[in-house]
Design a protein around this motif. Structure first.
Motif, PDB file in Angstrom:
ATOM      1  N   ARG A   1       0.856  -1.175   0.000  1.00  0.00           N
ATOM      2  CA  ARG A   1       0.000   0.000   0.000  1.00  0.00           C
ATOM      3  C   ARG A   1       0.897   1.231   0.000  1.00  0.00           C
ATOM      4  O   ARG A   1       1.759   1.370   0.872  1.00  0.00           O
ATOM      5  CB  ARG A   1      -0.817  -0.064   1.291  1.00  0.00           C
ATOM      6  CG  ARG A   1      -2.001   0.826   1.341  1.00  0.00           C
ATOM      7  CD  ARG A   1      -2.824   0.470   2.563  1.00  0.00           C
ATOM      8  NE  ARG A   1      -2.267   1.019   3.787  1.00  0.00           N
ATOM      9  CZ  ARG A   1      -2.983   1.576   4.748  1.00  0.00           C
ATOM     10  NH1 ARG A   1      -4.293   1.636   4.624  1.00  0.00           N
ATOM     11  NH2 ARG A   1      -2.440   2.046   5.827  1.00  0.00           N
TER      12      ARG A   1
ATOM     13  N   MET B   1      -5.096  -7.284   8.126  1.00  0.00           N
ATOM     14  CA  MET B   1      -5.755  -5.988   8.249  1.00  0.00           C
ATOM     15  C   MET B   1      -6.632  -5.661   7.041  1.00  0.00           C
ATOM     16  O   MET B   1      -6.199  -5.768   5.890  1.00  0.00           O
ATOM     17  CB  MET B   1      -4.708  -4.870   8.378  1.00  0.00           C
ATOM     18  CG  MET B   1      -3.660  -5.113   9.453  1.00  0.00           C
ATOM     19  SD  MET B   1      -4.353  -5.434  11.080  1.00  0.00           S
ATOM     20  CE  MET B   1      -4.574  -3.780  11.700  1.00  0.00           C
TER      21      MET B   1
ATOM     22  N   GLY C   1      -4.562   6.351   7.398  1.00  0.00           N
ATOM     23  CA  GLY C   1      -5.098   5.083   6.894  1.00  0.00           C
ATOM     24  C   GLY C   1      -4.857   3.917   7.828  1.00  0.00           C
ATOM     25  O   GLY C   1      -5.008   2.759   7.438  1.00  0.00           O
ATOM     26  N   TYR C   2      -4.477   4.184   9.091  1.00  0.00           N
ATOM     27  CA  TYR C   2      -4.304   3.104  10.064  1.00  0.00           C
ATOM     28  C   TYR C   2      -5.611   2.870  10.819  1.00  0.00           C
ATOM     29  O   TYR C   2      -6.369   3.808  11.087  1.00  0.00           O
ATOM     30  CB  TYR C   2      -3.187   3.434  11.070  1.00  0.00           C
ATOM     31  CG  TYR C   2      -1.833   3.091  10.506  1.00  0.00           C
ATOM     32  CD1 TYR C   2      -1.286   1.815  10.675  1.00  0.00           C
ATOM     33  CD2 TYR C   2      -1.115   4.022   9.760  1.00  0.00           C
ATOM     34  CE1 TYR C   2      -0.063   1.478  10.124  1.00  0.00           C
ATOM     35  CE2 TYR C   2       0.108   3.697   9.198  1.00  0.00           C
ATOM     36  CZ  TYR C   2       0.630   2.428   9.384  1.00  0.00           C
ATOM     37  OH  TYR C   2       1.832   2.085   8.827  1.00  0.00           O
ATOM     38  N   ILE C   3      -5.845   1.596  11.154  1.00  0.00           N
ATOM     39  CA  ILE C   3      -7.063   1.245  11.877  1.00  0.00           C
ATOM     40  C   ILE C   3      -6.927   1.684  13.339  1.00  0.00           C
ATOM     41  O   ILE C   3      -5.878   1.484  13.959  1.00  0.00           O
ATOM     42  CB  ILE C   3      -7.328  -0.272  11.791  1.00  0.00           C
ATOM     43  CG1 ILE C   3      -7.497  -0.699  10.326  1.00  0.00           C
ATOM     44  CG2 ILE C   3      -8.562  -0.650  12.609  1.00  0.00           C
ATOM     45  CD1 ILE C   3      -7.673  -2.198  10.110  1.00  0.00           C
TER      46      ILE C   3
ATOM     47  N   GLY D   1      -1.477  -1.445  14.842  1.00  0.00           N
ATOM     48  CA  GLY D   1      -0.287  -0.894  14.179  1.00  0.00           C
ATOM     49  C   GLY D   1      -0.081  -1.538  12.824  1.00  0.00           C
ATOM     50  O   GLY D   1      -1.033  -1.989  12.186  1.00  0.00           O
ATOM     51  N   ASP D   2       1.165  -1.551  12.380  1.00  0.00           N
ATOM     52  CA  ASP D   2       1.496  -2.127  11.076  1.00  0.00           C
ATOM     53  C   ASP D   2       1.724  -3.627  11.250  1.00  0.00           C
ATOM     54  O   ASP D   2       2.729  -4.053  11.826  1.00  0.00           O
ATOM     55  CB  ASP D   2       2.748  -1.438  10.515  1.00  0.00           C
ATOM     56  CG  ASP D   2       3.040  -1.884   9.092  1.00  0.00           C
ATOM     57  OD1 ASP D   2       3.089  -3.113   8.848  1.00  0.00           O
ATOM     58  OD2 ASP D   2       3.192  -1.015   8.217  1.00  0.00           O
ATOM     59  N   ALA D   3       0.771  -4.417  10.765  1.00  0.00           N
ATOM     60  CA  ALA D   3       0.808  -5.857  11.017  1.00  0.00           C
ATOM     61  C   ALA D   3       2.071  -6.500  10.443  1.00  0.00           C
ATOM     62  O   ALA D   3       2.719  -7.322  11.097  1.00  0.00           O
ATOM     63  CB  ALA D   3      -0.435  -6.516  10.439  1.00  0.00           C
TER      64      ALA D   3
HETATM   65  N1  URA Z   1      -2.191  -1.903   7.432  1.00  0.00           N
HETATM   66  C1  URA Z   1      -1.748  -2.243   8.672  1.00  0.00           C
HETATM   67  O1  URA Z   1      -0.828  -3.075   8.798  1.00  0.00           O
HETATM   68  N2  URA Z   1      -2.331  -1.665   9.729  1.00  0.00           N
HETATM   69  C2  URA Z   1      -3.326  -0.782   9.638  1.00  0.00           C
HETATM   70  O2  URA Z   1      -3.830  -0.292  10.665  1.00  0.00           O
HETATM   71  C3  URA Z   1      -3.768  -0.427   8.347  1.00  0.00           C
HETATM   72  C4  URA Z   1      -3.191  -1.008   7.254  1.00  0.00           C
END
Ligand code: URA
Ligand code: PRP
Length: 209
Positions: free
Chosen positions: A104, A133, A192-194, A199-201
């Protein structure tokens, strides 16, 4: 319209809370992704077709239920989806694995596909796309589109955490696809993070931050 199933189970909720905690180690995070993957697979395979098989127990003969053996493929969206594959395979050991590479763009949030490798007979298989995610839904929608281009008809998506925005987007783009999620969170932030999310999975699974 496809189903949206949000897991309502104490084990999933408990494990997700540990994952959300920013102090959880990479090792524990990775193990939990796999364990929750296994638990959601249980729900996502609930409607697998069944047949019967004649067997003899130590007590008597019976026609016992058994899977009808429909072909199955699990498709992780790289990278983070890889963390879910072994949990699915522990439940469905004969499944094939297809890979879709996508990242992304951090500015535009648009998905960029970079890799796709599927089994030859993928069009005949039930597809389970996996990614921890579902944020804007752009990556999942693109992955589903790739599978449809290859002739796949029975497609499900499994995620750990979903944002309402992502679910809405997918229902508009791919209303035929069932979505299974470990939790439905509140919203997306300006990056764009939930939220609250985890966090960033990908970074947390692979220890890249
Ligand atoms: N991708 C992720 O890893 N975490 C998010 O919160 C959004 C996109
Ligand atoms: C993350 C995540 C999804 C995507 C979700 O991957 O694993 O694939 O973002 O966001 P979306 O719903 O807005 O498309 P990322 O692009 O960070 O790549 P990675 O798996 O390599 O970390």
């Amino acid at each position: 319209m496809g189903k949206v199933v949000i897991m309502d189970h104490p084990l999933v909720a408990h494990k997700l809370t540990i994952m959300r905690d920013k102090n959880t180690s990479v090792k524990d995070f990775r193990e939990l992704v796999s364990e929750i993957g296994m638990l959601i697979t249980y729900e996502a395979t609930r409607d697998l077709p069944m047949t019967t098989k004649h067997i003899e127990t130590p007590i008597c003969e019976m026609d016992a239920p058994t899977l009808a053996g429909r072909k199955f493929v699990v498709v992780p969206i790289l990278r983070a989806g890889l963390g879910l594959v072994d949990g699915v395979l522990r439940m469905v050991p004969a499944a094939r694995v297809g890979h879709i590479g996508m990242y992304r763009d951090e500015e535009t949030l648009e998905p960029h596909p970079y890799f796709c490798k599927m089994p030859k007979d993928v069009a005949e298989r039930d597809v389970l796309i996996v990614d921890p995610m579902l944020a804007t839904g752009g990556s999942a929608a693109e992955a589903i589109g790739e599978m449809k281009k290859r002739g796949c008809k029975h497609i499900k998506l499994m995620v750990l955490v979903a944002a309402p925005e992502g679910i809405k987007f997918l229902q508009e783009k791919h209303p035929d696809v069932d979505i299974y999620a470990g939790a439905l969170d509140d919203h997306l932030n300006e990056k764009g993070y939930i939220v609250p999310g985890l966090g960033d999975a990908g970074d947390r699974i692979f220890g890249t931050k």
